[in-house]
Design an enzyme around this catalytic site. Structure first.
Site, PDB file in Angstrom:
ATOM      1  N   PHE A  91      36.293  28.075  37.748  1.00  0.00           N
ATOM      2  CA  PHE A  91      36.954  28.351  36.269  1.00  0.00           C
ATOM      3  C   PHE A  91      38.473  28.490  36.640  1.00  0.00           C
ATOM      4  CE2 PHE A  91      36.464  32.059  39.418  1.00  0.00           C
ATOM      5  CZ  PHE A  91      37.913  32.743  39.663  1.00  0.00           C
ATOM      6  N   ALA A  92      39.253  28.426  35.871  1.00  0.00           N
ATOM      7  CA  ALA A  92      40.704  28.599  35.828  1.00  0.00           C
ATOM      8  C   ALA A  92      41.148  29.845  34.847  1.00  0.00           C
ATOM      9  CB  ALA A  92      41.413  27.239  35.223  1.00  0.00           C
ATOM     10  N   GLU A  93      41.746  30.748  35.496  1.00  0.00           N
ATOM     11  CA  GLU A  93      42.121  31.969  34.877  1.00  0.00           C
ATOM     12  C   GLU A  93      43.501  32.537  34.738  1.00  0.00           C
ATOM     13  OE1 GLU A  93      38.958  35.232  35.223  1.00  0.00           O
ATOM     14  OE2 GLU A  93      40.410  36.024  36.590  1.00  0.00           O
ATOM     15  N   HIS A 151      39.501  28.116  40.531  1.00  0.00           N
ATOM     16  CA  HIS A 151      38.442  28.135  41.509  1.00  0.00           C
ATOM     17  C   HIS A 151      37.683  26.631  41.307  1.00  0.00           C
ATOM     18  CE1 HIS A 151      34.218  29.398  42.652  1.00  0.00           C
ATOM     19  NE2 HIS A 151      34.620  28.895  43.498  1.00  0.00           N
ATOM     20  N   HIS A 188      35.375  36.210  50.145  1.00  0.00           N
ATOM     21  CA  HIS A 188      35.968  35.164  49.207  1.00  0.00           C
ATOM     22  C   HIS A 188      35.865  35.748  47.654  1.00  0.00           C
ATOM     23  CE1 HIS A 188      32.071  33.997  47.972  1.00  0.00           C
ATOM     24  NE2 HIS A 188      32.251  32.714  47.429  1.00  0.00           N
ATOM     25  N   ALA A 203      33.613  38.777  44.896  1.00  0.00           N
ATOM     26  CA  ALA A 203      32.585  39.745  45.072  1.00  0.00           C
ATOM     27  C   ALA A 203      31.263  39.337  45.496  1.00  0.00           C
ATOM     28  CB  ALA A 203      32.768  40.291  43.528  1.00  0.00           C
ATOM     29  N   GLY A 204      30.815  38.220  44.926  1.00  0.00           N
ATOM     30  CA  GLY A 204      29.591  37.785  45.478  1.00  0.00           C
ATOM     31  C   GLY A 204      28.580  38.180  44.559  1.00  0.00           C
ATOM     32  N   ASN A 211      30.223  28.539  38.863  1.00  0.00           N
ATOM     33  CA  ASN A 211      31.221  29.605  38.675  1.00  0.00           C
ATOM     34  C   ASN A 211      32.295  29.236  38.925  1.00  0.00           C
ATOM     35  OD1 ASN A 211      30.286  28.702  41.204  1.00  0.00           O
ATOM     36  ND2 ASN A 211      29.649  30.380  41.886  1.00  0.00           N
ATOM     37  N   HIS A 246      37.419  27.919  50.832  1.00  0.00           N
ATOM     38  CA  HIS A 246      36.510  28.767  51.331  1.00  0.00           C
ATOM     39  C   HIS A 246      35.028  28.348  51.689  1.00  0.00           C
ATOM     40  CE1 HIS A 246      36.016  29.987  46.751  1.00  0.00           C
ATOM     41  NE2 HIS A 246      35.175  29.113  47.129  1.00  0.00           N
TER      42      HIS A 246
HETATM   43  N1  LIG Z   1      38.337  36.294  38.456  1.00  0.00           N
HETATM   44  C1  LIG Z   1      37.254  35.487  38.211  1.00  0.00           C
HETATM   45  N2  LIG Z   1      36.408  35.575  39.324  1.00  0.00           N
HETATM   46  C2  LIG Z   1      35.241  35.112  39.108  1.00  0.00           C
HETATM   47  C3  LIG Z   1      34.776  34.515  38.047  1.00  0.00           C
HETATM   48  N3  LIG Z   1      33.490  33.937  38.190  1.00  0.00           N
HETATM   49  C4  LIG Z   1      33.092  34.236  39.669  1.00  0.00           C
HETATM   50  N4  LIG Z   1      34.141  34.828  40.023  1.00  0.00           N
HETATM   51  C5  LIG Z   1      34.235  35.522  41.590  1.00  0.00           C
HETATM   52  O1  LIG Z   1      34.745  34.264  42.302  1.00  0.00           O
HETATM   53  C6  LIG Z   1      33.823  34.208  43.121  1.00  0.00           C
HETATM   54  C7  LIG Z   1      33.550  32.668  43.724  1.00  0.00           C
HETATM   55  O2  LIG Z   1      32.168  32.682  44.482  1.00  0.00           O
HETATM   56  P1  LIG Z   1      31.754  31.149  44.805  1.00  0.00           P
HETATM   57  O3  LIG Z   1      30.803  31.470  45.840  1.00  0.00           O
HETATM   58  O4  LIG Z   1      31.300  30.538  43.531  1.00  0.00           O
HETATM   59  O5  LIG Z   1      32.709  30.180  45.586  1.00  0.00           O
HETATM   60  C8  LIG Z   1      32.566  34.920  43.144  1.00  0.00           C
HETATM   61  O6  LIG Z   1      31.946  35.591  44.040  1.00  0.00           O
HETATM   62  C9  LIG Z   1      33.075  35.977  42.223  1.00  0.00           C
HETATM   63  O7  LIG Z   1      33.324  37.183  42.617  1.00  0.00           O
HETATM   64  C10 LIG Z   1      35.597  34.339  37.067  1.00  0.00           C
HETATM   65  O8  LIG Z   1      35.394  33.827  35.904  1.00  0.00           O
HETATM   66  N5  LIG Z   1      36.855  34.931  37.147  1.00  0.00           N
HETATM   67 MN   LIG Z   2      33.685  28.227  45.450  1.00  0.00          MN
END
Ligand SMILES: Nc1nc2c(ncn2[C@@H]2O[C@H](COP(=O)(O)O)[C@@H](O)[C@H]2O)c(=O)[nH]1
Ligand SMILES: [Mn+2]
Length: 548
Positions: free
Chosen positions: A230-232, A252, A424, A426-427, A228, A351
Site C-alpha cells: 500500500f501507499a498511505e 510498503h 515490522h 501488527a502481523g 498487503n 523487512h
Molecule cells: N498502515 C497500514 N498498515 C498496513 C496496511 N495493510 C497491512 N498493514 C500492516 O503492514 C504490515 C505489512 O506486513 P507484510 O508481512 O505484508 O510485510 C502488516 O503486518 C500490517 O500490520 C495498511 O493498509 N495500512
Molecule cells: Mn512486506
C-alpha cells in the site's frame, strides 16, 4: 488401509472416522466428502491440517505423504480458519536458542512450530519470533534468524527487499481535515497503476543498465503490487518534530516479480534437483555469491520501486513543476529527480532480506570482544541496525502506525538478544481465507446494498486507535463512480479517512480486524526492552489498488 479420525479444528470433540484403502481413487476427495457428510462442514473454504504438526493438507499427494505408512492418523477439518492447536509447537531438537517476543500478543501454534522448525536449519545460531509472528506457507513471518556460514533463501521468501519507506509531504494537516477532504485527495490519486514512462526513464531511475533479470520486470517498477502492499498518507499525531513533517507518505512495497524469480533459482518447494534452498558457504561459495548478488539487486530494485511510487504520488499531491517529467526529460534530469526525492525520504528499510554483519553486537563503550561474520535473515522483521534511529510499526489501514525507537542496551545484548530486529507490523491474526469469509458476512449483515457496489472507498473513524474498526465500510453501493454511495453516508463524520481498494476480496482480506492489535505488539516490544514508542501516525488516505 488407513483409519482416519476427522475432528473439527474448532471443536475437537466432534469426530468421525473414515477408512482409506490403497484402491481409493481420490483420497483427498474422500476426505472432503467425509468431512462434509459426517461432520457437516459445508463451507467451500474447507481446509485440513495434520496432527500433531499442523501442516496443511491440500491434495491427495500431501495427504498420502502425511499418512505415510501409519495405520491410524488424525486430521483436523477447518471451515477456513487457521490451524488451532496447542500441540503444534514441535520441541526443538537442537540447542539453538529460540526467542519468543509475543507475550501479550497471541501467536498461533503453527507459527511457533514453523519458528522451531526453521531454528533447526543448518548453521542457525539464533531464531527470534517477533510479537507479530504468524504462519507462512512453510516458514514464519515476523521472524529473524542469525546464521553462521549458511544462507537460507526460503527464510526470506519471494518478496526480497519488501519494506517500508516514509516520505515527508508538504500537504498541511488541514488539507486532510473536514468533511470529504480525504476523499477529495484520494480522487487525485489516479493514473498510478500502469507502467511509469518508458524503459529509458525507468533504467535511469534505477541507475543501472538493464541486467537480464531486471529487464524482465522493468515495467513493474513504480507500481505498488497487490496483497498487503500500500501507499498511505498519514498525519503525525505525536512526534511530528521527529518526523520533520505533519503529514507523511508510508510506502510498503517490494521487488514485485523480481524477488520471486531470484528465489525460484535457488529453491523449489518440490525440492527439484539443486534447489534445496540451503546454501553452505564453505561448500558452495560461488552459489552463495550468486544468490547474494541477485538478492542485492532485488533489494536495490525494491528501494527504487518505493522511491518511484513516492514520486508518482508527489506528482499528484504536489503538482506544478517540481516533480514533473515528460518525454523531453533527460536521463540526467531523472537521476537528479531521484536525488531530490531522497531528500524527502525519512526512513527506508527492507523487512525481507539477508545482511552480513559482525556478531555479537557490541556497545560503544564496551571493551571489544571477538566478533565473527554472520548473516541475519529477516522475513517480516524490521532491522534496528540499518542506520535509521526510528522505524515505522504499521497496524493496518484502520489503526495507527507507531514510531519506534530501537534500544541498544547491555540488558538486551546491544540488540543481539532479538537479532537486531523489531516487529515490522501488527502481523496477521487470521488467514486471508478466514478474513474474506468473516468480513464478507459481516459486511452483508451491516448493509446488503453495499455488497453490490464496488469497493473503492471505505470510511474510517476519526483518529481510530483501536483494533476494532467498527465502521468497517468497504465501498459505496451507488453513485459517485461507486466510491461514495449509501454506505459511506453512515459515519460520514468530519474527518473520516478514505481507502482506495477496487478489489472486494482484498478489502475483506485486509480488514483491520484481520491483523493483530498493534498496541499489543508494541507493548511486547517495550516490555522486552527492544524499543520504545516515540510517536504515532494515523492513516488518512490508504491507496491499495485501482482497476484502471
Ligand atoms: N498502515 C497500514 N498498515 C498496513 C496496511 N495493510 C497491512 N498493514 C500492516 O503492514 C504490515 C505489512 O506486513 P507484510 O508481512 O505484508 O510485510 C502488516 O503486518 C500490517 O500490520 C495498511 O493498509 N495500512
Ligand atoms: Mn512486506
Amino acid at each position: 488401509m488407513h483409519r482416519l479420525t476427522l475432528a473439527k479444528n474448532s471443536n475437537r470433540t466432534q469426530r468421525t472416522i473414515i477408512l482409506l484403502s490403497p484402491s481409493t481413487a481420490d483420497p483427498f476427495g474422500a476426505l472432503v466428502a467425509g468431512a462434509k457428510t459426517k461432520l457437516r462442514v459445508r463451507t467451500k473454504h474447507i481446509r485440513f491440517f495434520a496432527l500433531p504438526t499442523g501442516a496443511e493438507i491440500t491434495d491427495s499427494a500431501t495427504l498420502l505423504h502425511t499418512l505415510g505408512s501409519s495405520a491410524n492418523a488424525t486430521v483436523l477439518v477447518s471451515s477456513g480458519e487457521d490451524y488451532i492447536g496447542a500441540s503444534a509447537a514441535a520441541p526443538p531438537t537442537s540447542t539453538t536458542p529460540i526467542v519468543h517476543l509475543a507475550k501479550s500478543t497471541y501467536a498461533d501454534p503453527l507459527s511457533e512450530a514453523q519458528l522451531s522448525a526453521a531454528a533447526q536449519l543448518p548453521g542457525i545460531l539464533l531464531a527470534v519470533g517477533q510479537p507479530d509472528l504468524h504462519a507462512g506457507s512453510k516458514f514464519p513471518i515476523g521472524a529473524a534468524f542469525v546464521s553462521d556460514a549458511w544462507l537460507h533463501p526460503p527464510l526470506i521468501g519471494s518478496d526480497i527487499g519488501c519494506g517500508m519507506s516514509w516520505y515527508r509531504l508538504t500537504l498541511p494537516r488541514a488539507a486532510l481535515a473536514g468533511k470529504g477532504a480525504c476523499e477529495r485527495i484520494a480522487e487525485t490519486l489516479r493514473g498510478l497503476e500502469g507502467a511509469w514512462m518508458t524503459s529509458r526513464e525507468r533504467s535511469a531511475w534505477l541507475g543501472v543498465e538493464n541486467s537480464s533479470g531486471v529487464e524482465k520486470f522493468d515495467a513493474a517498477l513504480g507500481t505498488i503490487g497487490a496483497g498487503n502492499h500500500f501507499a498511505e498518507i498519514q498525519t503525525v499525531e505525536e512526534g511530528a518534530e521527529l518526523a520533520g513533517a505533519e503529514v507523511l507518505l508510508l510506502v510498503h512495497s517490494g521487488s514485485r516479480g523480481l524477488g520471486g524469480d531470484v528465489l525460484g533459482r535457488f529453491y523449489s518447494p518440490q525440492e527439484e534437483e539443486g534447489k534445496s534452498g540451503q546454501i553452505s558457504i564453505a561448500d558452495e561459495p560461488e552459489r552463495a555469491k550468486e544468490y547474494l548478488a541477485l538478492h542485492d539487486e532485488a533489494c536495490q530494485w525494491a528501494h527504487a520501486n518505493r522511491d518511484l511510487i513516492a514520486l508518482r504520488f508527489l506528482q499528484k499531491l504536489e503538482p506544478g513543476g517540481a516533480w514533473s517529467c515528460d518525454s523531453g526529460t533527460t536521463i540526467e534530469d531523472i537521476a537528479a529527480l531521484r536525488r531530490k526525492l531522497r531528500e524527502r525520504k525519512w526512513v527506508d528499510i527492507h523487512h525481507n532480506n539477508v545482511v552480513k554483519t559482525l556478531w555479537p553486537p557490541q556497545g560503544e563503550n564496551e571493551a571489544p570482544e571477538p566478533q565473527k561474520e554472520v548473516f541475519i535473515h529477516r522475513k517480516g522483521a524490521a532491522p534496528t541496525d540499518a542506520g535509521h534511529p526510528l522505524l515505522p510499526l504499521p497496524g493496518s489501514r484502520g489503526t495507527p502506525t507507531l514510531i519506534l525507537k530501537p534500544l541498544f542496551t547491555a540488558a538486551n545484548g546491544f540488540g543481539g538478544n532479538h537479532a537486531l530486529s523489531a516487529a515490522h507490523g501488527a502481523g496477521r491474526s487470521m488467514s486471508r481465507t478466514k478474513a474474506s469469509e468473516k468480513f464478507r458476512n459481516r459486511y452483508d449483515e451491516a448493509s446488503g446494498a453495499r455488497k453490490k457496489g464496488d469497493t473503492s472507498g471505505e470510511k474510517r473513524k476519526k483518529g481510530d486507535r483501536g483494533h476494532n474498526d467498527g465502521d468497517f465500510l468497504a465501498g459505496g453501493g451507488g453513485g459517485g463512480g461507486g466510491r461514495k454511495g449509501k454506505s459511506t453516508t453512515k459515519g460520514d463524520d468530519e474527518d473520516g479517512g478514505w481507502v482506495v481498494c477496487e478489489d472486494k476480496e482484498l478489502v475483506w482480506e485486509e480488514a483491520p480486524e484481520a491483523y493483530k492489535d498493534v498496541e499489543s505488539v508494541a507493548k511486547d516490544l517495550v516490555d522486552a526492552g527492544v524499543a520504545e514508542i516515540v510517536g504515532r501516525c494515523v492513516p488518512r488516505v490508504t491507496y491499495k489498488l485501482r482497476k484502471e
